[in-house]
Design an enzyme around this catalytic site. Structure first.
Site, PDB file in Angstrom:
ATOM      1  N   GLU A 139      46.340 -11.419  51.442  1.00  0.00           N
ATOM      2  CA  GLU A 139      46.172 -12.155  50.155  1.00  0.00           C
ATOM      3  C   GLU A 139      46.715 -14.251  50.552  1.00  0.00           C
ATOM      4  OE1 GLU A 139      47.354  -9.177  46.766  1.00  0.00           O
ATOM      5  OE2 GLU A 139      49.242 -10.520  47.658  1.00  0.00           O
TER       6      GLU A 139
ATOM      7  N   HIS B 229      53.210 -12.707  44.319  1.00  0.00           N
ATOM      8  CA  HIS B 229      52.927 -12.410  42.849  1.00  0.00           C
ATOM      9  C   HIS B 229      53.406 -11.377  42.445  1.00  0.00           C
ATOM     10  CE1 HIS B 229      48.121 -12.356  43.895  1.00  0.00           C
ATOM     11  NE2 HIS B 229      48.973 -10.881  44.710  1.00  0.00           N
TER      12      HIS B 229
ATOM     13  N   HIS C  59      53.085  -7.282  52.990  1.00  0.00           N
ATOM     14  CA  HIS C  59      53.718  -5.734  52.520  1.00  0.00           C
ATOM     15  C   HIS C  59      52.249  -5.154  52.464  1.00  0.00           C
ATOM     16  CE1 HIS C  59      51.508  -8.341  49.075  1.00  0.00           C
ATOM     17  NE2 HIS C  59      51.280  -7.623  48.671  1.00  0.00           N
TER      18      HIS C  59
ATOM     19  N   HIS D  77      42.803  -7.349  40.381  1.00  0.00           N
ATOM     20  CA  HIS D  77      43.736  -6.272  40.759  1.00  0.00           C
ATOM     21  C   HIS D  77      43.021  -4.913  40.393  1.00  0.00           C
ATOM     22  CE1 HIS D  77      46.820  -9.267  42.115  1.00  0.00           C
ATOM     23  NE2 HIS D  77      46.937  -8.559  43.101  1.00  0.00           N
TER      24      HIS D  77
END
Length: 289
Positions: free
Chosen positions: A240, A12, A193, A59
């Site tokens: 995630e 996402h 990441h 977030h």
């Protein structure tokens, strides 16, 4: 009764949303990313899901870091795109399914998941970017959505195995809902990441592709991946991927892979996407033909 007919997982990345919103999806850099979702956009037109249970992480848009629920279920009639510091995305307001959400809340608490129930919730790119990737530019989203926010930002985070157990409980809850609904469950975020520190920019294709393989028939291995394993192998934000395990568990023991896509990089992230279907649903579809 309601039934979960498919599971979708996707990254996402917020920069994907920005490229989409700014009309840059055809740029040389972005075109390979968006091309990876052409298949699923066409497939969704024929699948016509009624509701998506969308597992994502906030977030620090709706939940500041002073209060971070482990699992938070959206219970509102609608969810407004959040302003993440540069204005809200100009995408449709996300419409909820309050009846199924209330049923999930009750059944999951009975199954010993102490959820935080969000009667008001703005949803950020973790929720809206996947919707854009699956449905493109639309005047309104063609599905109702039940957001399920998972804490992957503040220690302690839930384990992959706990997320798996939540996915199983969601499946049981959906099966007991009396309305005839075509339900999909999505897991979002990842893949490998890291956004900060000496290893900023870390991408691990070997780990990512092994994870994609494991979603098919090696789920016990994925359930055993620890927080330290995610940190070491996939960077600080790779955790995630535990949200993908919620999706996978809700599909039952046996699945078939309908589509897969992997691309490096999009911004500084590895983009992964997979579409799975319970084999039991596939068998019913073949029988109907």
């Amino acid at each position: 009764m309601a039934r979960i007919t498919a599971g979708i997982a996707t990254s996402h990345v917020p920069a994907i949303g920005a490229a989409f919103d700014q009309g840059r999806s055809g740029d040389d850099y972005w075109a390979p990313v968006f091309a990876g979702y052409d298949w699923v956009k066409e497939w969704e037109k024929s699948e016509k899901p009624d509701v998506v249970i969308l597992c994502y992480n906030d977030h620090a848009s709706a939940m500041m870091l002073d209060v971070v629920p482990t699992f938070a279920l959206g219970m509102a009639e609608e969810f407004t795109p959040a302003d993440e510091g540069w204005g809200a995305r100009e995408v449709p307001v996300v419409q909820g399914h309050i009846e199924l959400a209330a049923h999930l809340a009750e059944q999951l608490v009975l199954d010993d998941f102490d959820l935080t129930l969000m009667n008001s919730l703005d949803v950020d790119h973790g929720c809206t970017v996947p919707l854009s990737l699956m449905f493109g530019k639309v005047a309104e989203w063609p599905v109702k959505v039940i957001p399920l926010a998972v804490n992957v930002t503040q220690f302690p985070t839930p384990s992959g195995n706990r997320c798996w157990m939540l996915g199983e409980a969601i499946a049981h809850a959906v099966e007991s809902f009396p309305e005839d609904l075509n339900v999909q469950i999505w897991g979002t975020g990842g893949m490998s990441h890291q956004l900060q520190g000496p290893r900023a920019g870390l991408i691990n294709p070997e780990f990512d592709n092994s994870f994609l393989d494991g979603l098919i028939d090696d789920t016990d291995r994925l359930r055993a991946i620890t927080r330290l394993d995610y940190l070491r192998e996939s960077g600080t934000e790779g955790i995630e991927l535990i949200m993908w395990l919620i999706m996978r568990a809700a599909l039952g023991p046996d699945v078939e892979e309908l589509h897969r896509f992997y691309h490096v990089p999009a911004s500084n992230t590895a983009v992964g996407h997979i579409v799975l279907r319970p084999k039991s649903i596939g068998a019913l579809a073949q029988a109907a033909e």
